[in-house]
Design an enzyme around this catalytic site. Structure first.
Site, PDB file in Angstrom:
ATOM      1  N   ILE A  10      13.086 -13.254   1.068  1.00 18.03           N
ATOM      2  CA  ILE A  10      11.572 -13.303   1.088  1.00 18.03           C
ATOM      3  C   ILE A  10      10.775 -13.998   0.040  1.00 18.03           C
ATOM      4  CG2 ILE A  10      10.397 -10.992   0.588  1.00 18.03           C
ATOM      5  CD1 ILE A  10       9.020 -11.234   3.159  1.00 18.03           C
ATOM      6  N   ASN A  23       5.799   1.356  -2.004  1.00 17.17           N
ATOM      7  CA  ASN A  23       5.382   2.578  -1.985  1.00 17.17           C
ATOM      8  C   ASN A  23       4.079   3.001  -2.398  1.00 17.17           C
ATOM      9  OD1 ASN A  23       5.598   3.264  -4.889  1.00 17.17           O
ATOM     10  ND2 ASN A  23       7.398   2.467  -4.694  1.00 17.17           N
ATOM     11  N   GLY A  31      14.645  -2.575  -3.578  1.00 15.32           N
ATOM     12  CA  GLY A  31      14.578  -3.294  -2.282  1.00 15.32           C
ATOM     13  C   GLY A  31      13.843  -4.384  -2.428  1.00 15.32           C
ATOM     14  N   ASP A  33      10.855  -4.752  -2.715  1.00 18.00           N
ATOM     15  CA  ASP A  33       9.564  -4.477  -3.600  1.00 18.00           C
ATOM     16  C   ASP A  33      10.136  -4.904  -5.034  1.00 18.00           C
ATOM     17  OD1 ASP A  33       7.452  -3.488  -4.883  1.00 18.00           O
ATOM     18  OD2 ASP A  33       7.874  -1.100  -4.564  1.00 18.00           O
ATOM     19  N   GLY A 123      14.892  -0.124   5.247  1.00 20.82           N
ATOM     20  CA  GLY A 123      15.723  -0.020   4.194  1.00 20.82           C
ATOM     21  C   GLY A 123      15.630   1.357   3.522  1.00 20.82           C
ATOM     22  N   VAL A 124      15.345   1.493   2.328  1.00 25.45           N
ATOM     23  CA  VAL A 124      15.366   2.938   1.830  1.00 25.45           C
ATOM     24  C   VAL A 124      14.607   3.865   2.460  1.00 25.45           C
ATOM     25  CG1 VAL A 124      14.317   4.405  -0.137  1.00 25.45           C
ATOM     26  CG2 VAL A 124      15.445   2.010  -0.675  1.00 25.45           C
ATOM     27  N   TYR A 125      13.609   3.434   3.383  1.00 25.78           N
ATOM     28  CA  TYR A 125      12.974   4.403   4.198  1.00 25.78           C
ATOM     29  C   TYR A 125      13.454   5.017   5.427  1.00 25.78           C
ATOM     30  CZ  TYR A 125       8.832   4.546   0.816  1.00 25.78           C
ATOM     31  OH  TYR A 125       8.223   4.805  -0.160  1.00 25.78           O
TER      32      TYR A 125
HETATM   33  N1  AR6 Z   1      13.946 -10.364   0.961  1.00 22.90           N
HETATM   34  C1  AR6 Z   1      13.843  -9.956   2.467  1.00 22.90           C
HETATM   35  N2  AR6 Z   1      14.092  -8.676   2.607  1.00 22.90           N
HETATM   36  C2  AR6 Z   1      14.749  -7.833   1.803  1.00 22.90           C
HETATM   37  C3  AR6 Z   1      15.078  -8.007   0.577  1.00 22.90           C
HETATM   38  C4  AR6 Z   1      14.387  -9.465   0.068  1.00 22.90           C
HETATM   39  N3  AR6 Z   1      14.684 -10.093  -1.031  1.00 22.90           N
HETATM   40  N4  AR6 Z   1      15.724  -7.034  -0.100  1.00 22.90           N
HETATM   41  C5  AR6 Z   1      15.689  -6.286   0.666  1.00 22.90           C
HETATM   42  N5  AR6 Z   1      15.320  -6.552   1.895  1.00 22.90           N
HETATM   43  P1  AR6 Z   1      13.532  -1.746   1.501  1.00 22.90           P
HETATM   44  P2  AR6 Z   1      11.334   0.233   2.586  1.00 22.90           P
HETATM   45  C6  AR6 Z   1      15.141  -5.893   3.115  1.00 22.90           C
HETATM   46  O1  AR6 Z   1      14.151  -0.621   1.172  1.00 22.90           O
HETATM   47  O2  AR6 Z   1      12.453   0.719   3.793  1.00 22.90           O
HETATM   48  C7  AR6 Z   1      11.439   0.430  -2.366  1.00 22.90           C
HETATM   49  O3  AR6 Z   1      12.101   1.120  -3.431  1.00 22.90           O
HETATM   50  C8  AR6 Z   1      16.082  -4.663   3.248  1.00 22.90           C
HETATM   51  O4  AR6 Z   1      17.532  -5.016   3.502  1.00 22.90           O
HETATM   52  O5  AR6 Z   1      12.870  -2.676   0.509  1.00 22.90           O
HETATM   53  O6  AR6 Z   1      10.164   0.163   3.462  1.00 22.90           O
HETATM   54  C9  AR6 Z   1       9.844   0.720  -2.450  1.00 22.90           C
HETATM   55  O7  AR6 Z   1       9.451   0.718  -3.664  1.00 22.90           O
HETATM   56  C10 AR6 Z   1      15.466  -3.825   4.334  1.00 22.90           C
HETATM   57  O8  AR6 Z   1      15.935  -4.566   5.554  1.00 22.90           O
HETATM   58  O9  AR6 Z   1      11.823  -1.108   2.127  1.00 22.90           O
HETATM   59  C11 AR6 Z   1       9.770   1.857  -1.567  1.00 22.90           C
HETATM   60  O10 AR6 Z   1      10.033   2.830  -2.379  1.00 22.90           O
HETATM   61  C12 AR6 Z   1      14.145  -4.292   4.376  1.00 22.90           C
HETATM   62  O11 AR6 Z   1      14.032  -5.245   3.223  1.00 22.90           O
HETATM   63  C13 AR6 Z   1      10.743   2.016  -0.533  1.00 22.90           C
HETATM   64  O12 AR6 Z   1      11.613   0.849  -1.056  1.00 22.90           O
HETATM   65  C14 AR6 Z   1      13.148  -2.997   3.722  1.00 22.90           C
HETATM   66  O13 AR6 Z   1      13.896  -2.498   2.810  1.00 22.90           O
HETATM   67  C15 AR6 Z   1      10.412   1.259   0.763  1.00 22.90           C
HETATM   68  O14 AR6 Z   1      11.440   1.338   1.693  1.00 22.90           O
END
Ligand code: AR6
Length: 173
Positions: A10, A23, A31, A33, A123-125
């Site tokens: 993204i 967060n 992730g 973020d 992702g993480v959540y």
């Molecule tokens: N582009 C698009 N999507 C992505 C990218 C990217 N570069 N990198 C990861 N994803 P997550 P959450 C996808 O964990 O579950 C963070 O530490 C990933 O594969 O990023 O809302 C924050 O600071 C997944 O499908 O977000 C919070 O503490 C999606 O993005 C926490 O994680 C969301 O994964 C939030 O967790």
């Protein structure tokens, strides 16, 4: 409203706004973020610190959204939203839907014509990808009625094959 799927990273999206699955602390994380802060540079973190010092001393609550500069990303704005942590015992779908709705509202307020979303909370959540995609597509479609055509293009950016399959299935449903 035109809804598209463009799989990948993204941070390279050339939409007016991109959404960050942040967060509550707003000061970065892993992730998507982590990827956004790394690629966008320190200006984004500085803007987030300013938000913590002013509007959100206790952090941004889950389900809400707020915009900052996008630093050196191609987008003009990053809209930070905080998804709910998935729970097996409590239905937090309304909070996840609110992330999409509030992000679109913020985008419309800024005058953004296009916006890109990651799979918030999937992702993480821990939110199951199929359900995350279902809620994302459904909420964006419903928001058109409220927001009209202010934001003309919504892009979902699934990361990885399973995410892409889930979003394509929901969009075609
Ligand atoms: N582009 C698009 N999507 C992505 C990218 C990217 N570069 N990198 C990861 N994803 P997550 P959450 C996808 O964990 O579950 C963070 O530490 C990933 O594969 O990023 O809302 C924050 O600071 C997944 O499908 O977000 C919070 O503490 C999606 O993005 C926490 O994680 C969301 O994964 C939030 O967790």
């Amino acid at each position: 409203m035109d809804i598209e799927i463009r799989p990948g990273d993204i941070t390279t999206a050339e939409t007016d706004a991109i959404v960050n699955a942040a967060n509550s602390g707003l000061l970065g994380g892993g992730g998507v973020d982590g990827a956004i802060h790394r690629a966008g540079g320190p200006e984004i973190l500085a803007a987030c610190r300013e938000l913590r010092a002013t509007s959100f001393p206790d952090g941004l609550p889950a389900g809400q959204a707020v915009a900052t500069t996008a630093g050196r990303l191609p987008a003009r704005w990053v809209i930070h939203t905080v998804g709910p942590v998935h729970s097996a015992s409590e239905d937090r779908s309304a909070t996840l839907a609110s992330c999409y709705r509030e992000s679109l509202r913020v985008a419309a307020g800024l005058g953004a014509r296009s916006i890109a979303f990651p799979a918030i909370s999937a992702g993480v959540y821990g939110w199951p990808m199929d359900d995350a995609a279902r809620l994302a597509v459904q909420t964006v479609r419903e928001s058109v009625e409220e927001l009209g055509e202010t934001v003309g293009t919504v892009v979902f950016v699934p990361f990885g094959e399973a995410a892409e399959r889930a979003f394509r299935a929901r969009l075609e449903a």
